[in-house]
Design an enzyme around this catalytic site. Structure first.
Site, short mmCIF file in Angstrom:
data_model
loop_
_atom_site.label_atom_id
_atom_site.label_comp_id
_atom_site.label_asym_id
_atom_site.label_seq_id
_atom_site.Cartn_x
_atom_site.Cartn_y
_atom_site.Cartn_z
N TYR A 91 -15.89 4.57 68.56
CA TYR A 91 -15.34 4.67 66.93
C TYR A 91 -16.49 5.48 66.47
O TYR A 91 -18.40 5.15 66.91
CB TYR A 91 -15.80 3.19 66.61
CG TYR A 91 -14.29 2.51 66.11
CD1 TYR A 91 -14.06 3.07 64.77
CD2 TYR A 91 -13.69 1.74 67.04
CE1 TYR A 91 -13.11 2.33 63.99
CE2 TYR A 91 -12.40 1.23 65.97
CZ TYR A 91 -11.96 2.12 65.13
OH TYR A 91 -10.69 2.26 64.44
N GLU B 254 -17.03 5.59 62.66
CA GLU B 254 -16.35 5.82 60.67
C GLU B 254 -18.13 5.82 60.66
O GLU B 254 -19.22 6.12 61.07
CB GLU B 254 -16.83 4.32 60.31
CG GLU B 254 -15.11 3.92 60.65
CD GLU B 254 -14.60 2.62 59.69
OE1 GLU B 254 -16.21 2.22 59.37
OE2 GLU B 254 -14.22 2.46 59.99
N ASP C 73 -3.06 25.88 51.61
CA ASP C 73 -1.77 24.76 52.87
C ASP C 73 -1.61 26.19 54.17
O ASP C 73 -0.75 26.52 53.72
CB ASP C 73 -1.32 24.30 52.34
CG ASP C 73 -1.03 23.09 53.86
OD1 ASP C 73 -1.02 23.47 55.04
OD2 ASP C 73 -0.22 22.53 53.19
N THR D 276 -3.15 22.80 58.89
CA THR D 276 -3.53 21.25 60.09
C THR D 276 -3.83 22.52 61.43
O THR D 276 -4.31 23.69 61.70
CB THR D 276 -1.70 21.60 60.84
OG1 THR D 276 -1.21 22.47 61.02
CG2 THR D 276 -0.69 20.76 60.16
N ARG E 179 -2.90 18.17 67.54
CA ARG E 179 -2.36 17.44 66.33
C ARG E 179 -3.31 17.03 65.52
O ARG E 179 -4.14 15.90 66.19
CB ARG E 179 -1.49 16.56 66.25
CG ARG E 179 -0.26 16.67 67.04
CD ARG E 179 1.03 16.00 67.13
NE ARG E 179 1.48 15.96 65.45
CZ ARG E 179 2.51 17.72 65.91
NH1 ARG E 179 2.79 18.06 67.73
NH2 ARG E 179 3.86 17.71 64.99
C1 LIG Z 1 3.19 21.34 58.68
C2 LIG Z 1 2.55 21.01 57.43
C3 LIG Z 1 2.24 20.53 57.20
C4 LIG Z 1 1.91 18.47 57.35
O1 LIG Z 1 1.99 19.06 58.25
P1 LIG Z 1 1.71 17.53 59.30
O2 LIG Z 1 0.87 17.41 60.66
O3 LIG Z 1 2.98 17.45 59.91
O4 LIG Z 1 1.63 15.88 58.50
C5 LIG Z 1 1.46 20.36 55.85
N1 LIG Z 1 1.65 21.49 55.14
C6 LIG Z 1 2.21 22.84 55.83
C7 LIG Z 1 2.47 23.66 55.23
C8 LIG Z 1 2.73 22.70 56.87
O5 LIG Z 1 3.79 23.20 57.25
#
Ligand SMILES: *Cc1c(COP(=O)(O)O)cnc(C)c1O
Length: 438
Positions: A49, A51, A194, A220, A229
């Site tokens: 842990y 945090e 993103d 991600t 992940r």
């Molecule tokens: C895959 C993806 C996410 C979300 O990721 P998770 O790990 O599945 O929650 C967010 N934004 C975009 C553009 C993605 O391709």
């Protein structure tokens, strides 16, 4: 898999391992993490842990965890050319929520690409909390499948959003981050890029980076970046110039705002993946992903397939199946699955039946990890062609869907061409072994 304490689960894990070895994995968001990444993920770090952040933890015993998280942060800063990185988000969706909570109040206006045009759920779709808590104004792609910047600019001027999201889940072309940045700046919005899908391509130098144009970058770590992940939130120099408190705001929102203890095993696995991504081989890998995807696109076009935007600049392509009939994405996905080729049904822009998509999305990151190249892409294009040709006589209509889908499923299982392609897929997979010795 050595520890067979729980036989039921380990049998299933081994079955999944066998499936991964013997299918052509073409879902563009998937990849095969290296044994080194898997080793870090399955390590004793899962016991701890911690945090808080390096040097500021709420628990003792974090001497080594601090070093691990610091390494992950330093590697990410260097690789992406950003000022600040948080490596603790549990996955991509929570990372995006942390960004919302750091920048917005409920009711604020946000903009993202419409889901059915290639955007992500967390960019304001109505069934996601992002669409419920915020006033979501979607933008779209034009009739050729490219981002409609004129519409985006007009909507941004009218609605003055707090955030504009760019970075997508089903967009086969280069993202013009500069243009997005200019539009965001013109209305005082934060540009959040993103880059979940294309992080590996950016690190590999085959897609432009948003680090000069966006204020914040989320990603991600398990897609083209080929890690565990997980996710990261990065603040750029431009972001800090707009708001010097951004790094603190982001960190506070991730912990204690949204999460408790970080997954230290994941943090270590992210650090390993970032190390791997910094090696010269990774540049070669990223280049090959795109080369493979472009060869696949050309070969499919030669066979008469229609592709959204007419091709691809990145790791994925969208096949428009409307020439085979509307709503047939499901048939294509299931027939390909029986043949051992894993793709997903997907809406195409302005899909005539959004609930029963008329397209499929396929990509090359995982195949490229196995070592496949142009020659194999030609072979795979031919297999896809032969399989999809078999669905053309199956009718689809929304009103009789249960009956029609059932008929399709019972007959396609017996299809000789598909059985033949399945054999060829297994032979091809054998030539590109995966996780040897596991
Ligand atoms: C895959 C993806 C996410 C979300 O990721 P998770 O790990 O599945 O929650 C967010 N934004 C975009 C553009 C993605 O391709």
């Amino acid at each position: 898999m050595p520890h067979k304490v729980d036989k039921e689960i380990f049998d299933l894990i081994n079955k999944e391992l066998e499936r991964q070895k013997t299918f052509l994995e073409m879902i563009p968001s998937e990849n095969f993490a290296s044994p080194a990444v898997l080793e870090a993920l399955g390590s004793v770090l899962t016991n701890k842990y911690s945090e808080g952040y390096p040097g500021k933890r709420y628990y003792g015993g974090n001497e080594f965890i601090d070093k691990i998280e610091q390494l992950a942060i330093e590697r990410a800063k260097k690789l992406f050319g950003v000022e600040h990185v948080n490596v603790q988000p549990y996955s991509g969706s929570p990372a995006n929520f942390a960004v919302y909570m750091a920048l917005c109040k409920p009711g604020d206006t946000i903009m993202g690409l419409e889901l059915s045009h290639g955007g992500h759920l967390t960019h304001g779709w109505k069934t996601s909390v992002s669409g419920m808590l915020f006033n979501s104004i979607p933008y779209h792609v034009n009739k050729d499948g490219y981002i409609d910047f004129e519409e985006l600019e007009e909507l941004a001027k009218k609605h003055k959003p707090k955030i504009i999201w760019c970075g997508f889940t089903a967009y086969p072309r280069i993202i013009d981050f500069k243009r997005f940045g200019e539009i965001a700046d013109s209305v005082g919005a934060y540009l959040v890029a993103d880059i979940s899908h294309i992080a590996g391509l950016i690190v590999g130098g085959i897609h432009p980076s948003p680090n000069k144009d966006a204020h914040i970058i989320t990603t991600t770590t398990h897609k083209t970046l080929r890690g565990p992940r997980g996710a990261m939130i990065m603040v750029t120099k431009k972001g800090i110039e707009k708001d010097p408190d951004l790094p603190t705001k982001i960190d506070k929102t991730v912990f204690p705002g949204l999460q408790g203890g970080p997954h230290d095993n994941t943090t270590a696995a992210i650090a390993v993946a970032l190390y791997e991504a910094s090696l010269p081989e990774f540049k070669e890998y990223a280049r090959q992903i795109v080369k493979n995807c472009q060869v696949l696109a050309e070969e499919l076009k030669k066979k008469g397939f229609k592709l959204v935007t007419g091709g691809t600049d990145n790791h994925l392509l969208l096949i428009d199946l409307t020439p085979f009939g509307v709503g047939k994405g499901l048939y294509a996905q299931e027939a390909l699955d029986l043949a051992g080729i894993v793709v997903n049904k997907n809406t195409i822009p302005n899909d005539p039946s959004p609930f029963y998509p008329s397209g499929i999305r396929c990509g090359t990151p995982a195949l490229t990890t196995r070592g496949m190249k142009e020659k194999e892409m030609k072979q795979i294009a031919d297999m896809i062609y032969r399989v999809i040709y078999e669905i053309k006589d199956y009718e689809f209509s929304k009103d009789k869907k249960d009956e029609l889908i059932q008929k399709f499923r019972s007959e396609i299982k017996q299809n000789k061409t598909i059985k033949q392609v399945r054999k060829e897929v297994i032979d091809l997979c054998k030539k590109f072994p995966l996780y040897e010795g596991m």
